[in-house]
Motif scaffolding. Structure first.
Motif, mmCIF file in Angstrom:
data_model
loop_
_atom_site.group_PDB
_atom_site.id
_atom_site.type_symbol
_atom_site.label_atom_id
_atom_site.label_comp_id
_atom_site.label_asym_id
_atom_site.label_seq_id
_atom_site.Cartn_x
_atom_site.Cartn_y
_atom_site.Cartn_z
ATOM 1 N N GLU A 109 0.855 -1.192 0.000
ATOM 2 C CA GLU A 109 0.000 0.000 0.000
ATOM 3 C C GLU A 109 0.889 1.241 0.000
ATOM 4 O O GLU A 109 1.760 1.386 0.854
ATOM 5 C CB GLU A 109 -0.870 -0.044 1.270
ATOM 6 N N GLY A 110 0.707 2.115 -0.994
ATOM 7 C CA GLY A 110 1.508 3.339 -1.049
ATOM 8 C C GLY A 110 2.943 3.121 -1.486
ATOM 9 O O GLY A 110 3.810 3.976 -1.256
ATOM 10 N N LEU A 111 3.231 2.001 -2.112
ATOM 11 C CA LEU A 111 4.599 1.711 -2.581
ATOM 12 C C LEU A 111 4.480 1.044 -3.956
ATOM 13 O O LEU A 111 4.342 -0.172 -4.054
ATOM 14 C CB LEU A 111 5.315 0.792 -1.585
ATOM 15 N N ASP A 112 4.485 1.874 -4.997
ATOM 16 C CA ASP A 112 4.232 1.359 -6.345
ATOM 17 C C ASP A 112 5.488 1.340 -7.201
ATOM 18 O O ASP A 112 6.197 2.343 -7.317
ATOM 19 C CB ASP A 112 3.158 2.215 -7.042
ATOM 20 N N LEU A 113 5.719 0.188 -7.816
ATOM 21 C CA LEU A 113 6.841 0.004 -8.737
ATOM 22 C C LEU A 113 6.326 0.182 -10.153
ATOM 23 O O LEU A 113 5.262 -0.327 -10.502
ATOM 24 C CB LEU A 113 7.400 -1.413 -8.572
ATOM 25 N N ARG A 421 7.532 4.897 -6.290
ATOM 26 C CA ARG A 421 6.980 6.030 -5.546
ATOM 27 C C ARG A 421 6.488 5.491 -4.205
ATOM 28 O O ARG A 421 5.603 4.643 -4.167
ATOM 29 C CB ARG A 421 5.840 6.677 -6.332
ATOM 30 N N GLY A 422 7.137 5.961 -3.120
ATOM 31 C CA GLY A 422 6.816 5.408 -1.810
ATOM 32 C C GLY A 422 6.384 6.467 -0.821
ATOM 33 O O GLY A 422 6.218 7.648 -1.167
ATOM 34 N N GLY A 423 6.215 6.044 0.414
ATOM 35 C CA GLY A 423 5.821 6.949 1.488
ATOM 36 C C GLY A 423 6.694 6.719 2.707
ATOM 37 O O GLY A 423 6.207 6.718 3.835
ATOM 38 N N GLY A 424 7.991 6.481 2.454
ATOM 39 C CA GLY A 424 8.924 6.298 3.558
ATOM 40 C C GLY A 424 9.150 4.847 3.944
ATOM 41 O O GLY A 424 9.803 4.560 4.966
ATOM 42 N N GLN A 425 8.660 3.901 3.140
ATOM 43 C CA GLN A 425 8.868 2.479 3.475
ATOM 44 C C GLN A 425 10.356 2.122 3.453
ATOM 45 O O GLN A 425 11.112 2.638 2.635
ATOM 46 C CB GLN A 425 8.135 1.563 2.470
ATOM 47 N N ILE A 426 10.739 1.243 4.356
ATOM 48 C CA ILE A 426 12.131 0.794 4.413
ATOM 49 C C ILE A 426 12.171 -0.734 4.363
ATOM 50 O O ILE A 426 11.178 -1.393 4.663
ATOM 51 C CB ILE A 426 12.852 1.313 5.682
ATOM 52 N N THR A 427 13.326 -1.275 3.977
ATOM 53 C CA THR A 427 13.404 -2.727 3.787
ATOM 54 C C THR A 427 13.314 -3.481 5.101
ATOM 55 O O THR A 427 12.811 -4.606 5.141
ATOM 56 C CB THR A 427 14.718 -3.122 3.075
ATOM 57 N N ALA A 428 13.800 -2.842 6.198
ATOM 58 C CA ALA A 428 13.836 -3.563 7.473
ATOM 59 C C ALA A 428 12.445 -3.920 7.983
ATOM 60 O O ALA A 428 12.296 -4.828 8.802
ATOM 61 C CB ALA A 428 14.576 -2.706 8.522
ATOM 62 N N GLU A 429 11.405 -3.236 7.474
ATOM 63 C CA GLU A 429 10.069 -3.557 7.992
ATOM 64 C C GLU A 429 9.426 -4.742 7.274
ATOM 65 O O GLU A 429 8.360 -5.208 7.668
ATOM 66 C CB GLU A 429 9.147 -2.341 7.965
ATOM 67 N N GLY A 431 9.600 -8.759 5.938
ATOM 68 C CA GLY A 431 10.293 -10.013 6.204
ATOM 69 C C GLY A 431 9.339 -11.046 6.744
ATOM 70 O O GLY A 431 8.121 -10.840 6.798
ATOM 71 N N GLU A 432 9.905 -12.171 7.192
ATOM 72 C CA GLU A 432 9.090 -13.281 7.666
ATOM 73 C C GLU A 432 8.886 -13.213 9.182
ATOM 74 O O GLU A 432 8.080 -13.955 9.731
ATOM 75 C CB GLU A 432 9.760 -14.617 7.315
ATOM 76 N N GLY A 433 9.628 -12.330 9.872
ATOM 77 C CA GLY A 433 9.563 -12.277 11.331
ATOM 78 C C GLY A 433 8.228 -11.756 11.848
ATOM 79 O O GLY A 433 7.422 -11.206 11.088
ATOM 80 N N SER A 434 8.000 -11.914 13.132
ATOM 81 C CA SER A 434 6.730 -11.473 13.702
ATOM 82 C C SER A 434 6.670 -9.951 13.680
ATOM 83 O O SER A 434 7.664 -9.266 13.927
ATOM 84 C CB SER A 434 6.575 -11.995 15.132
ATOM 85 N N GLY A 435 5.507 -9.436 13.330
ATOM 86 C CA GLY A 435 5.337 -8.000 13.249
ATOM 87 C C GLY A 435 5.859 -7.405 11.952
ATOM 88 O O GLY A 435 5.733 -6.202 11.720
ATOM 89 N N GLN A 436 6.466 -8.219 11.116
ATOM 90 C CA GLN A 436 6.999 -7.677 9.863
ATOM 91 C C GLN A 436 5.942 -7.736 8.758
ATOM 92 O O GLN A 436 5.040 -8.571 8.782
ATOM 93 C CB GLN A 436 8.254 -8.445 9.457
ATOM 94 N N ARG A 437 6.091 -6.839 7.782
ATOM 95 C CA ARG A 437 5.135 -6.777 6.679
ATOM 96 C C ARG A 437 5.558 -7.710 5.543
ATOM 97 O O ARG A 437 6.712 -8.115 5.456
ATOM 98 C CB ARG A 437 5.060 -5.350 6.131
ATOM 99 N N SER A 438 4.573 -8.036 4.689
ATOM 100 C CA SER A 438 4.877 -8.813 3.489
ATOM 101 C C SER A 438 4.589 -7.958 2.263
ATOM 102 O O SER A 438 3.665 -7.148 2.274
ATOM 103 C CB SER A 438 4.001 -10.061 3.410
ATOM 104 N N PHE A 439 5.369 -8.161 1.220
ATOM 105 C CA PHE A 439 5.078 -7.464 -0.034
ATOM 106 C C PHE A 439 3.814 -8.052 -0.654
ATOM 107 O O PHE A 439 3.558 -9.254 -0.566
ATOM 108 C CB PHE A 439 6.256 -7.600 -1.001
ATOM 109 N N LYS A 440 3.013 -7.186 -1.289
ATOM 110 C CA LYS A 440 1.774 -7.650 -1.925
ATOM 111 C C LYS A 440 2.024 -8.138 -3.354
ATOM 112 O O LYS A 440 1.373 -9.058 -3.833
ATOM 113 C CB LYS A 440 0.763 -6.500 -1.973
ATOM 114 N N HIS A 441 2.913 -7.474 -4.077
ATOM 115 C CA HIS A 441 3.200 -7.837 -5.471
ATOM 116 C C HIS A 441 1.932 -7.984 -6.300
ATOM 117 O O HIS A 441 1.719 -8.997 -6.961
ATOM 118 C CB HIS A 441 4.045 -9.120 -5.531
ATOM 119 N N GLU A 442 1.141 -6.936 -6.278
ATOM 120 C CA GLU A 442 -0.144 -6.947 -6.980
ATOM 121 C C GLU A 442 0.028 -6.250 -8.328
ATOM 122 O O GLU A 442 0.425 -5.081 -8.385
ATOM 123 C CB GLU A 442 -1.128 -6.169 -6.085
#
Lengths: 446, 446
Positions: A109-113, A421-429, A431-442
């Motif tokens: 969301e808010g991170l378009d390639l 075009r992003g909104g401040g997203q960083i790679t560290a957020e 991943g597979e760990g708990s609390g981490q986000r997943s890419f949507k690749h939509e």
């Protein structure tokens, strides 16, 4: 366009700088430049054909003296039926082309390639004869936003100078920088140009296989093109006889000096006495010299009248590795489609090869297994052409295995870049760990 | 996959032959092979990580002795958080990818042109550390139908051998030929492999810029990749301060040895006293060495506590042309976006560059004018990655201007061929003359 006697390095620097301007011009500005070129060339037909006639006279004399091949003379002729019209039509066709499609993916969301096409940069086009190439390349370069340095062969100097003067004057009234297309007329600059890999991004040679081989071995810049055009047709025994005659005659005789003309006819053993004789008769009637292996010669000698059989020649092994570029055809007998495929993959030049058959499975097997840029079923090898493919015009036909293969039009002169075009997203957020986000690749629509 | 001590030329010949088999396998067969590899690697995690630990011990010692750079040691570690999981997930992601889209055009009634993607042929992958590359490449090669020859660096030999044994055993039960993926372990074979342009179609080096430069200057085979990763971020004065800190810290510190880490921070003069101090403080807290130009050092010294200011270093000109690959960041002051763009186009490596701003027009100008594979707005340079882009995995990141640019996944390992299915059409019947046919050039849906 400028006719330059500048040092190669200065021409290349000017082209690089022009390429940056060109890359940011809107489509409308680039299309306007193409319209201007089309109008100007139409109005100057007489003057350009007169210059071309002078080149042709000199080349014909050189050919008579044995200093130039007849295939070069043939390619030089801009008055050849349809050539001038095709050249002008190519400019308008290129103008109508749309920018190649891009890719869009929502990473999150808010991170378009977005993948957007963009020009490669500076092209170096080296060509021997074929004066129409200058108009083809100039229009494709302007449309795609590339700068180009053109170096023509001495045989067609008069034609090139006449065409480039007209294009140059036409561009004066547009926003396209004059240095975007430069015609280098000084001699012996090719080695210097080939060393300028910091400014020139792609070399496109159009000419003899000696020229292309020399260029490929003399530069670190990527080279797009083909050295040989050893095209084959496989004549399978279920082929329609009338179709076989039409297609093979067109492939060999409609323009023997072209790289997409057929050089080798592979005849299935089962076709030797049925399909080959009418094909051979039609070819001989058109003045084609047939270089036959033993089986095909035997079959033809038995079937054709003595008058015809005396002009059959014996093929030697080298005939199946040769691009004759003339009214000469090598004929070889093969027992199966597998043998035909294997012969083509070993002896061909990965350019264009065809099968004539009424069997769909055999045709599909042939087209899947032959490792060539063009694999055709029941049509002429001469269909391998950017204009016929609907690309407007072409910068050449590539047998490369990367970037662009077959007739190269606008798309082959483009590369792409990735925008996010992003909104401040960083790679560290992520991943597979708990609390981490997943890419949507939509996938997003355009 | 086979571990081979064969002569390079024999390995290359075997790969070429396997590539012909691989190219005709159906998608299901290639997907089954990927499933088998995934299962086998999952089951052998312990054994492979043990081998990797042995490599790591040796490399750490070599680094302590000053014989190996710390960035290589860092890349070597397969036990690094998330790396093993990413490697395995990459295989499944690649399995799910669809064959790249093709083009279809009706040239005329009963004369259809189709562009179908096909494998390039034989890939030569040369890599130094990064043991996960072997699984990435093997899955992409099998999925795309290419054969591959892999030559790994000596630092990671134990890991490579362990991984390739597992993959090799997994492939035994599939229809993929064992010679399709070959791991060459003999030393000093690189020059011999680079000479085999008749068998090898593409070289993909992954390693130091010295390795890539050496390879590019030593072969006629096309090379896909990048030498340097000198990435920049332009910090414009309207940027959100918190976002600036997040993005820059992630770009520099999340994996400093990666090619997509930022090396140069370009600070707009108007940001020097507002945005730069919190960014610098956050970086210093993470242990980053800051190499500042005079203006940025002055601004930071005035704003930060003395304790911080003593560890500011002076940048010299070479810092802006250097890929540090460590916790070092060069900081330069620029007055406008135009100056930032110009600095990047001259000093950058055309890899990935970002702008942090709240101005959409400035961001669009930056993304259009920076001539790099990746141009990002308000996100980390470390987003430049095949997995994050949704390509499953990547064979590398390319700064080439042809074929593939940016993260290269499946599509970059494919080329295409043109098929025409006709009904005896010949070129002589098309043209502008009376009674001649015209091409329709009608786009067909897939």
């Amino acid at each position: 366009m400028s006719l330059t006697n500048a040092l190669p390095v200065d021409a290349a620097k000017a082209a690089k700088s022009a390429s940056h301007t060109l890359a940011t011009l809107p489509t409308s500005a680039r299309n306007d430049a193409l319209t201007a070129i089309h109008v100007a060339l139409s109005q100057s037909k007489e003057e350009i054909l007169a210059a071309n006639a002078r080149d042709l006279t000199a080349a014909t004399k050189a050919a008579e003296d044995g200093k130039l091949s007849l295939s070069i003379v043939s390619r030089l002729d801009l008055g050849k039926k349809g050539k001038w019209e095709d050249m002008l039509k190519g400019i308008l066709d290129v103008r109508e082309l749309e920018d190649p499609v891009t890719l869009r993916t929502r990473l999150d969301e808010g991170l378009d390639l977005e993948r957007v096409s963009c020009p490669i940069g500076v092209l170096l086009i080296i060509f021997e004869a074929r004066p129409e190439v200058i108009a083809n390349i100039a229009s494709l370069a302007i449309k795609s936003g590339n700068a180009a340095i053109l170096k023509g062969g001495k045989e067609s100097t008069e034609s090139f100078v006449a065409i480039s003067r007209v294009i140059s004057a036409a561009l004066e009234a547009t926003v396209v920088p004059n240095t975007a297309i430069q015609l280098v007329t000084t001699r012996d600059v090719i080695p210097q140009l080939l060393a300028l890999d910091q400014y020139i991004d792609l070399v496109i040679p159009r000419g003899s296989n000696e020229l292309v081989r020399y260029i490929k071995s003399s530069t670190k810049i990527p080279v797009l093109g083909h050295a040989d055009g050893i095209c084959s047709i496989y004549l399978e025994h279920t082929a329609d006889p009338e179709m076989a005659v039409r297609v093979i005659v067109d492939s060999k005789t409609s323009y023997p000096a072209a790289c997409n003309s057929v050089e080798t006819l592979l005849v299935e053993t089962a076709s030797l006495e049925t399909l080959l004789p009418p094909v051979a008769e039609a070819l001989l009637a058109k003045g084609v010299s047939l270089r036959c292996d033993a089986s095909s010669k035997k079959a033809l000698t038995a079937k054709l009248s003595l008058h015809s059989s005396v002009i059959l020649q014996d093929a030697d092994e080298s005939d199946f590795d040769t691009e004759h570029l003339s009214l000469t055809l090598a004929i070889k007998t093969v027992s199966t489609v597998t043998e035909a495929i294997s012969h083509i993959n070993i002896h061909g030049s990965h350019h264009t090869d065809a099968i004539i058959t009424s069997s769909s499975p055999l045709a599909e097997q042939f087209m899947s297994s032959v490792d060539s840029a063009g694999v055709f079923w029941n049509t002429s090898t001469r269909m391998a052409d950017g204009m016929r493919f609907g690309f407007g015009t072409e910068v050449g036909i590539s047998t490369n295995k990367i970037h662009a293969r077959g007739p190269v039009g606008l798309e082959g002169l483009m590369i792409y870049k990735y925008k996010i075009r992003g909104g401040g997203q960083i790679t560290a957020e992520y991943g597979e760990g708990s609390g981490q986000r997943s890419f949507k690749h939509e996938k997003l629509l355009f």
